[in-house]
Design an enzyme around this catalytic site. Structure first.
Site, PDB file in Angstrom:
ATOM      1  N   SER A 221       0.766  -1.245   0.000  1.00  0.00           N
ATOM      2  CA  SER A 221       0.000   0.000   0.000  1.00  0.00           C
ATOM      3  C   SER A 221       0.799   1.298   0.000  1.00  0.00           C
ATOM      4  O   SER A 221       0.215   2.320  -0.381  1.00  0.00           O
ATOM      5  CB  SER A 221      -1.009   0.020   1.148  1.00  0.00           C
ATOM      6  OG  SER A 221      -0.601  -0.721   2.237  1.00  0.00           O
TER       7      SER A 221
ATOM      8  N   LYS B 144      -3.829  -5.569  14.167  1.00  0.00           N
ATOM      9  CA  LYS B 144      -5.157  -4.944  14.071  1.00  0.00           C
ATOM     10  C   LYS B 144      -5.924  -4.959  15.393  1.00  0.00           C
ATOM     11  O   LYS B 144      -6.639  -4.003  15.710  1.00  0.00           O
ATOM     12  CB  LYS B 144      -5.980  -5.617  12.960  1.00  0.00           C
ATOM     13  CG  LYS B 144      -5.413  -5.354  11.568  1.00  0.00           C
ATOM     14  CD  LYS B 144      -6.302  -5.918  10.453  1.00  0.00           C
ATOM     15  CE  LYS B 144      -5.590  -5.827   9.115  1.00  0.00           C
ATOM     16  NZ  LYS B 144      -6.435  -6.221   7.972  1.00  0.00           N
TER      17      LYS B 144
ATOM     18  N   ASN C 126      -7.889  -0.993  11.223  1.00  0.00           N
ATOM     19  CA  ASN C 126      -6.772  -1.008  10.276  1.00  0.00           C
ATOM     20  C   ASN C 126      -6.422   0.372   9.733  1.00  0.00           C
ATOM     21  O   ASN C 126      -5.540   0.490   8.895  1.00  0.00           O
ATOM     22  CB  ASN C 126      -6.968  -2.031   9.155  1.00  0.00           C
ATOM     23  CG  ASN C 126      -8.169  -1.752   8.302  1.00  0.00           C
ATOM     24  OD1 ASN C 126      -8.826  -0.724   8.447  1.00  0.00           O
ATOM     25  ND2 ASN C 126      -8.477  -2.684   7.405  1.00  0.00           N
TER      26      ASN C 126
ATOM     27  N   GLY D 216     -11.003 -12.642  11.022  1.00  0.00           N
ATOM     28  CA  GLY D 216     -10.954 -11.185  10.977  1.00  0.00           C
ATOM     29  C   GLY D 216     -11.631 -10.612   9.741  1.00  0.00           C
ATOM     30  O   GLY D 216     -12.518  -9.763   9.833  1.00  0.00           O
ATOM     31  N   ALA D 217     -11.222 -11.102   8.564  1.00  0.00           N
ATOM     32  CA  ALA D 217     -11.823 -10.595   7.322  1.00  0.00           C
ATOM     33  C   ALA D 217     -13.293 -10.974   7.264  1.00  0.00           C
ATOM     34  O   ALA D 217     -14.152 -10.152   6.900  1.00  0.00           O
ATOM     35  CB  ALA D 217     -11.076 -11.165   6.108  1.00  0.00           C
TER      36      ALA D 217
END
Lengths: 282, 282
Positions: A26, A76, A97, A140-141
């Protein structure tokens, strides 16, 4: 315009914190998004061990031009505990996040994965309002996507996960807000409009499929969180049956966009304008 | 190749710490120098108040890809006290302007102003070996230049400063190492080969000249630390008399180069190679 044109003493700084960090993608993309929106900022990687996270996050809060933090694996959940305030969705997930520095030098956190995932499906033609959704994965996702899918108006969300206590714990917490719309699911996609994979299944050759792909049909939409491989075996099968699909890279891009939205919502970054920039219309 | 090509999760980070910070010019130039030498690194500004300096510097030492710090006003003396070790010249000055992270997460400091200034004069044709030097200014920049001029072999260094205790304190400390070569000077440049200004005189219109410019002659070399204006009244007069000169921007560039030398001397930055870079021959 790109960061080689804009980097200066007036550039605002955002860190992406993880351990390890060298693999994250990122910094350049989020930097460019900020610049495209007329903001003089740069995103830099920060390699911080769990034991040092609290110290580093506190110190960066005292650095007056350090306006944001992106949080990645494994921080996170720990970073959530370091926030002074968070959005409601981050509070529900107990994880963050992306953080924005508050005027007092403490941090306000959000969790962008769920919204980003749903936005990516929407951009591929999948609206969730009134749709029946099967979600594989309650980690988590999966938790973030489950919450966002319900907020987006899914009429039914069935959650499948081999870890039954984890699955049922998530369902119980979601049901407090969303009632009967959330239920336990199985690996069988029959009867659903939309199938999402939020498990790691498909990252490695030989992984079992996260759902019974032989029961997919071409009217279904299938989305996956996995970015490597770019197209998972699940998505390959779905495409062969005529399903519309969205790949993990689409989610990644949309999550980055959502993080930028959050960072630019208020605060000093919104004032760090590039002198000659024509901000992209939103 | 520039930072827009190289910024990634593998990029090593260097901060420049000051208060204020928006005016500093080194982030882009030092970043480009590091990239030109094949190093995947970025320099970002950090706005840190004096009260927070120790906290931030310690936390960055625990950030495993944060390999260096450039220190600017007003932190050069305070940052010296935060170093675990320094070069001998930084120890003499009690100040640092560049730090390198040690393997233990503490900092090793250097002071690059003196060497950078002398190198800039050399690049303009002024060798100090055996030369008689008049230096105006016994403050931070003056101290660094005095030390470096003596190390570079000046046969005589006369220091002029209206603050006599400050001037004499510096002379006393330099004399412990360099003996009779360092003496008190006046504003009169007659009899010297080289004249350096390390005072702020010349930054503002109407400032008194730092030395008696009417006594300059064309055989002298004149150097100045001031970057704004680009050519000070002292240098204008010197040029009109046929003197060779060096401007403050020349010093700034040479100091940045010297900082990069120090950052790349050893440690993780030396291994942060760009995959396709052909390092500039040195």
């Amino acid at each position: 315009m790109n960061i080689s044109d804009t980097l200066s003493g007036a550039t605002r700084v955002i860190g992406i914190i993880g351990d390890p960090i060298a693999q994250v993608k990122s910094p350049s993309g989020v930097t460019q998004r900020l610049i495209d929106r007329g903001c003089n900022a740069v995103v830099v990687p920060l390699h911080v061990a769990s034991a040092d996270l609290a110290t580093v996050v506190a110190a960066l809060g005292r650095t007056k031009n350090f306006d944001g933090l992106i949080i990645t694996v494994p921080h996170k959940l720990d970073a959530y505990a370091l926030c002074a305030t968070t959005t409601e969705r981050a509070h529900f997930l107990g994880g963050v996040n992306v953080l924005r520095r508050r005027p007092d030098g403490r941090w306000h956190g959000d969790h962008a994965d769920g919204l980003g995932f749903i936005e990516a499906q929407r951009s591929a033609g999948c609206e969730l309002e009134g749709r029946r959704v099967l979600l594989a994965g309650a980690g988590g996702a999966g938790s973030a996507i489950a919450q966002a899918a319900l907020e987006a108006g899914a009429s039914l969300l069935a959650i499948h996960d081999g870890d039954l206590p984890k699955r049922d714990g998530l369902i119980r917490r979601l049901a407090q807000r969303h009632g009967e719309r959330v239920q336990a699911g199985s690996a069988d996609p029959r009867g659903f409009d939309v199938v999402f994979n939020a498990t790691p299944a498909g990252m490695r050759a030989g992984d079992a499929l996260p759902v019974m792909a032989e029961h997919l049909d071409g009217a279904m939409f299938v989305g996956d969180v996995i970015t490597m491989p770019a197209v998972t075996p699940l998505l390959e099968i779905a495409r062969s049956k005529g399903c519309r699909t969205q790949v993990g890279a689409g989610m990644f891009a949309a999550v980055c966009e959502r993080m930028v939205d959050f960072l630019l919502e208020t605060g000093p970054l919104t004032e760090a304008r590039l002198p000659t920039a024509a901000p992209t219309a939103r």
